[in-house]
Design a protein around this motif. Structure first.
Motif, PDB file in Angstrom:
ATOM      1  N   PRO A  58     -31.467 -35.971  11.547  1.00 53.30           N
ATOM      2  CA  PRO A  58     -30.556 -37.009  12.040  1.00 53.30           C
ATOM      3  C   PRO A  58     -29.299 -37.077  11.184  1.00 53.30           C
ATOM      4  O   PRO A  58     -29.256 -36.556  10.061  1.00 53.30           O
ATOM      5  CB  PRO A  58     -31.382 -38.288  11.900  1.00 53.30           C
ATOM      6  CG  PRO A  58     -32.337 -38.004  10.788  1.00 53.30           C
ATOM      7  CD  PRO A  58     -32.654 -36.533  10.867  1.00 53.30           C
ATOM      8  N   PHE A  59     -28.273 -37.714  11.711  1.00 49.13           N
ATOM      9  CA  PHE A  59     -27.062 -37.949  10.933  1.00 49.13           C
ATOM     10  C   PHE A  59     -27.359 -38.940   9.815  1.00 49.13           C
ATOM     11  O   PHE A  59     -28.199 -39.830   9.962  1.00 49.13           O
ATOM     12  CB  PHE A  59     -25.942 -38.491  11.827  1.00 49.13           C
ATOM     13  CG  PHE A  59     -25.384 -37.472  12.784  1.00 49.13           C
ATOM     14  CD1 PHE A  59     -24.438 -36.555  12.354  1.00 49.13           C
ATOM     15  CD2 PHE A  59     -25.801 -37.428  14.104  1.00 49.13           C
ATOM     16  CE1 PHE A  59     -23.922 -35.602  13.211  1.00 49.13           C
ATOM     17  CE2 PHE A  59     -25.289 -36.490  14.980  1.00 49.13           C
ATOM     18  CZ  PHE A  59     -24.349 -35.572  14.536  1.00 49.13           C
ATOM     19  N   MET A  64     -22.997 -43.098   9.227  1.00 44.94           N
ATOM     20  CA  MET A  64     -22.977 -43.846  10.480  1.00 44.94           C
ATOM     21  C   MET A  64     -22.563 -45.298  10.247  1.00 44.94           C
ATOM     22  O   MET A  64     -21.806 -45.870  11.040  1.00 44.94           O
ATOM     23  CB  MET A  64     -24.360 -43.788  11.137  1.00 44.94           C
ATOM     24  CG  MET A  64     -24.816 -42.386  11.538  1.00 44.94           C
ATOM     25  SD  MET A  64     -23.840 -41.679  12.881  1.00 44.94           S
ATOM     26  CE  MET A  64     -24.414 -42.636  14.259  1.00 44.94           C
ATOM     27  N   ASN A  99     -18.774 -34.616  10.374  1.00 42.01           N
ATOM     28  CA  ASN A  99     -19.838 -34.906  11.339  1.00 42.01           C
ATOM     29  C   ASN A  99     -19.237 -35.428  12.634  1.00 42.01           C
ATOM     30  O   ASN A  99     -18.255 -36.192  12.611  1.00 42.01           O
ATOM     31  CB  ASN A  99     -20.807 -35.943  10.773  1.00 42.01           C
ATOM     32  CG  ASN A  99     -21.640 -35.394   9.626  1.00 42.01           C
ATOM     33  OD1 ASN A  99     -22.610 -34.684   9.838  1.00 42.01           O
ATOM     34  ND2 ASN A  99     -21.244 -35.726   8.404  1.00 42.01           N
ATOM     35  N   PRO A 101     -21.092 -37.111  15.613  1.00 47.18           N
ATOM     36  CA  PRO A 101     -22.183 -37.618  16.457  1.00 47.18           C
ATOM     37  C   PRO A 101     -21.684 -37.938  17.865  1.00 47.18           C
ATOM     38  O   PRO A 101     -20.568 -38.431  18.039  1.00 47.18           O
ATOM     39  CB  PRO A 101     -22.641 -38.878  15.727  1.00 47.18           C
ATOM     40  CG  PRO A 101     -21.483 -39.271  14.871  1.00 47.18           C
ATOM     41  CD  PRO A 101     -20.800 -38.002  14.482  1.00 47.18           C
ATOM     42  N   THR A 105     -25.609 -41.030  20.473  1.00 45.29           N
ATOM     43  CA  THR A 105     -26.168 -41.169  19.122  1.00 45.29           C
ATOM     44  C   THR A 105     -25.601 -42.397  18.426  1.00 45.29           C
ATOM     45  O   THR A 105     -26.328 -43.150  17.766  1.00 45.29           O
ATOM     46  CB  THR A 105     -25.861 -39.907  18.288  1.00 45.29           C
ATOM     47  OG1 THR A 105     -26.376 -38.761  18.970  1.00 45.29           O
ATOM     48  CG2 THR A 105     -26.468 -40.000  16.906  1.00 45.29           C
TER      49      THR A 105
END
Length: 441
Positions: A58-59, A64, A99, A101, A105
């Protein structure tokens, strides 16, 4: 002599990879949010990933969190728009550090961690208090209606539900009778071996709509039953008043015909806002007067503010460990019980007893706390202190709605919208703290 321009070659490749830290000024909001998040306890965001042995990595939750908080602090609330910003906006790309996403997500991460964002809000408030930005000397509370993720055109009144239920029942009976006649005719022509048990599409649509209406009708009846119990009524009592007064207009648990329920977000309510009546939630904030930092939040589907004062005071104390020294509130929070509560907790309160420009009604003899507040507000000191109220929380709501542009929730249901409101207030606080740091630099 011809003009000499600075070099411009859009196809020129970098000899060495550039550092993302050089793309933004040192005092950029993205760096402030990144550095602040680094100081917070994010362990709650990691819990769901521990020991599950997932094969697709997962990120990183820290990335996030930074992206989502920065997005809300800059007025980007849609997960699709956030995903697009990650490709096009320098600040988003710096925070994401390579990144990208997908919007689903981002949406899932936000949905799964709404409670954790509420915990981050509490950490930031405590950080502001420890640094002296929020001193809790004077706190003002206020509420504002925020549109729910639902249309008022998707609501129906109880009276209309009863009519629609009868009409749909008649339609379904007619279609069932028609289907039986067709089946009998087909049996006569082709024999009884044909299945013939598939529901016609028209019948299926009416059955689905009838189910939705019945569920909404049951929710209204359940809410009315709870309200009736609070008034001392009991099932089976009929319409006769238990106290010997006027009889009730409706049976126990039967709502008024005008009472409404919304099909898309049943927990939202029709409320009057500055733009008229709409499906809304009532968002609450308590704001520290020194630097207008939000020190407590609340959210309710009750349009009235009066029952929100005690929860806000409780939240301030649970987050900071301290009660506000002075509290300012408008007439929406006025009640004898609230004023007694503030006296018992030794909070120096200034709560208006009537709307601005309206004459204050006289207090009944059984409301001593209200009478003491009246005398307090009529003093020069009381008038001067209360006059500050409008300049403390109302600008904060202005920042949220007009600067950030947050006017509608992305989620549905009271629990989820409460978490999103905490995220909005967290982002607002960090944006405000960044401004204060830049002003003192």
């Amino acid at each position: 002599m011809p003009t000499t321009f600075r070099p411009y070659d859009p196809d020129q490749s970098f000899l060495l990879p550039p550092s993302p830290r050089d793309w933004l000024s040192e005092d950029h909001l993205a760096y402030f949010i990144s550095d602040t998040v680094d100081l917070l306890d994010l362990s709650g965001f990691f819990v769901r990933y521990e020991g599950d042995g997932r094969r697709n990595r997962p990120f990183h939750p820290e990335m996030m969190v930074k992206v989502l908080v920065y997005a809300y602090a800059t007025g980007v609330f849609s997960s699709r728009k956030i995903a697009k910003k990650l490709e096009e906006d320098v600040a988003f790309r710096v925070l994401a550090a390579g990144n990208f996403p997908a919007h689903r997500t981002i949406c899932d991460f936000r949905h799964d961690h709404l409670q954790e964002f509420g915990e981050l809000f509490a950490q930031v408030v405590e950080m502001a208090r420890e640094s002296g930005i929020a001193k809790l000397g004077t706190v003002a509370v206020d509420g504002s209606k925020v549109k729910a993720n639902a249309s008022r055109h998707k609501a129906m009144s109880y009276g209309r539900m009863r009519e629609e239920e009868k009409r749909l029942r008649r339609e379904i009976d007619r279609l069932l009778g028609k289907a039986e006649a067709v089946d009998a005719e087909e049996d006569r022509l082709y024999g009884p071996d044909k299945r013939g048990d598939e529901l016609p599409e028209e019948l299926r649509r009416r059955e689905d709509r009838l189910k939705v209406i019945r569920e909404a009708k049951e929710r209204l009846e359940k809410r009315q039953a709870q309200a009736d119990r609070k008034r001392g009524r009991h099932e089976g009592d009929g319409r006769k008043s238990p106290r010997g007064g006027r009889n009730f207009a409706r049976d126990f648990g039967v709502p008024e015909n005008k009472d409404q329920d919304n099909f898309t977000d049943p927990e939202s309510r029709i409320m009057k806002s500055s733009l008229g009546f709409d499906q809304c939630y009532n968002a609450q904030i308590a704001v520290d007067a020194d630097h207008q930092i939000i020190v407590a939040t609340g959210l309710t589907n009750n349009a009235s503010d009066v029952r929100q004062l005690e929860p806000l005071v409780d939240t301030i104390e649970s987050i900071t460990g301290h009660r506000p020294g002075r509290l300012l509130a408008d007439a929406g929070y006025r009640s004898e019980e609230n004023l007694k509560l503030l006296e018992e907790r030794e909070v120096d309160a200034y709560v208006a007893l009537s709307r601005e420009g309206k004459r204050t009604p006289s207090s009944p003899s059984d409301e001593p706390a209200t009478e003491r507040m009246r005398k307090k507000l009529n003093t020069e000191d009381g008038k001067r202190r209360y006059a500050r109220r409008k300049t403390i929380p109302e600008p904060v709501f202005g920042w949220i709605k007009n600067v950030l542009g947050f006017r509608q929730f992305s989620f549905r249901g009271l629990a989820k919208t409460t978490g999103e409101w905490d995220l909005v207030c967290l982002a607002t606080n960090l944006r405000r703290m960044a401004q204060l740091e830049a002003a003192t630099a």
